[in-house]
Design a protein around this motif. Sequence first.
Motif, mmCIF file in Angstrom:
data_model
loop_
_atom_site.group_PDB
_atom_site.id
_atom_site.type_symbol
_atom_site.label_atom_id
_atom_site.label_comp_id
_atom_site.label_asym_id
_atom_site.label_seq_id
_atom_site.Cartn_x
_atom_site.Cartn_y
_atom_site.Cartn_z
ATOM 1 N N SER A 181 1.102 -0.878 0.502
ATOM 2 C CA SER A 181 -0.281 -0.334 -0.460
ATOM 3 C C SER A 181 1.472 1.431 0.532
ATOM 4 O O SER A 181 1.625 1.637 0.703
ATOM 5 C CB SER A 181 -1.148 0.276 1.365
ATOM 6 O OG SER A 181 -1.904 -1.151 1.145
ATOM 7 N N HIS A 199 2.620 -5.953 2.959
ATOM 8 C CA HIS A 199 1.221 -6.801 3.807
ATOM 9 C C HIS A 199 1.848 -7.940 3.837
ATOM 10 O O HIS A 199 1.367 -8.017 4.663
ATOM 11 C CB HIS A 199 0.292 -6.458 2.307
ATOM 12 C CG HIS A 199 -0.421 -5.803 2.259
ATOM 13 N ND1 HIS A 199 -1.733 -5.794 2.682
ATOM 14 C CD2 HIS A 199 -0.830 -4.126 1.276
ATOM 15 C CE1 HIS A 199 -2.449 -4.283 2.240
ATOM 16 N NE2 HIS A 199 -1.593 -3.816 1.681
ATOM 17 N N GLU A 223 -4.361 -0.221 2.806
ATOM 18 C CA GLU A 223 -4.269 -0.052 3.771
ATOM 19 C C GLU A 223 -3.058 0.163 4.612
ATOM 20 O O GLU A 223 -2.053 0.077 3.844
ATOM 21 C CB GLU A 223 -4.408 -1.818 3.914
ATOM 22 C CG GLU A 223 -6.106 -2.321 2.730
ATOM 23 C CD GLU A 223 -6.109 -3.950 2.893
ATOM 24 O OE1 GLU A 223 -5.057 -4.541 3.870
ATOM 25 O OE2 GLU A 223 -6.666 -4.174 2.210
ATOM 26 N N THR A 227 -2.828 4.603 6.097
ATOM 27 C CA THR A 227 -3.779 4.884 5.491
ATOM 28 C C THR A 227 -4.430 6.440 5.944
ATOM 29 O O THR A 227 -5.164 6.816 4.852
ATOM 30 C CB THR A 227 -4.717 4.067 5.259
ATOM 31 O OG1 THR A 227 -4.262 2.689 4.942
ATOM 32 C CG2 THR A 227 -5.676 3.790 4.558
#
Length: 328
Positions: A181, A199, A223, A227
Amino acid sequence: MARHFNQKLKLLTLQALLLERSDEEHPLTTEELRAALAERGIAAERKSLYDDMETLSRFGLDIHQRRGRGGGWFVGERLFQLPELKLLVDAVQSCKFITPDKSRALIRKLEGLSSVYQARQLQRQVYVTGRAKTMNESVYYTIDQLHTALSTGRQVSFRYFEYNVAKEKVFRRAGAHYRVSPYGLIWDSENYYLAGFDHDKGEIRHYRVDKMDGLTVLSQPREGEGTGRAFDAAAYGQKHFGMFGGREGQVRLRCEKSLVGVVLDRFGAESILIPDGEDHFTVTVPVVVSPQFLGWIFGLGTGVELTGPDWAVEAYRRQLEQVGERYR
């Protein structure tokens, strides 16, 4: 019918001719403009050119007329002035992450924003000590995709590689795709880096953009802990020396006063400098303690002393001992 069609192109052709072939040092006479239009099948009376120049001027083109011998029409103010174009060309030429072919293509486009005479001054070669261009031709488009992902708040996927001694790509994680992300792009040590939430590892990491392969913008929303808040890319890059990882902490430095400029250049003007005697000051800054940070301290010699925390001082002592052992 063809003549009428060409007349519709007259104003556009005049604008292109003036932008390409004229500047303050190289005005175009009325006869030169008429001849250039005639080459393109466009007839122009002398009086009509004055009306055309007035129309172009009202449209926004900065047209000037110099009267007398050696005079003529020329474009004055442009979207980019010559010193600005020189600066941009120098930046492109010296930029490490842009390949030589892409650098040449960009510079040709920049030359198109000036007259042909000014463009000759833009054909310059900038030499920067130790500069080597990237071998990754796709990095230019990778950056564009990353900006798309950042603006739309979406995840990205890519493979990450290093080069071996044969200059071949060797992919990390056995060639598996990284899923990240993105939080921000950082320019540091002549390279572009993506900072984002990995992630698979469950933490914020950064990656050199020119070492990404097959980047794809995913449909999943971004995410991770960055964020819901603004990610401070400047602060992240400032505490990572050379963008290398390590243990993060508030380190204390005792420095000679002659190094005030060095400290402010590195850590920012908001750093709090506390006088320590007549010749020294102390400063506490957030840093990722990596071999590169310790190397920065070593490069300043006796002018800087790392005084805390204890684990950082011990890391510096160990590095000095290990390097010293190599030269005994």
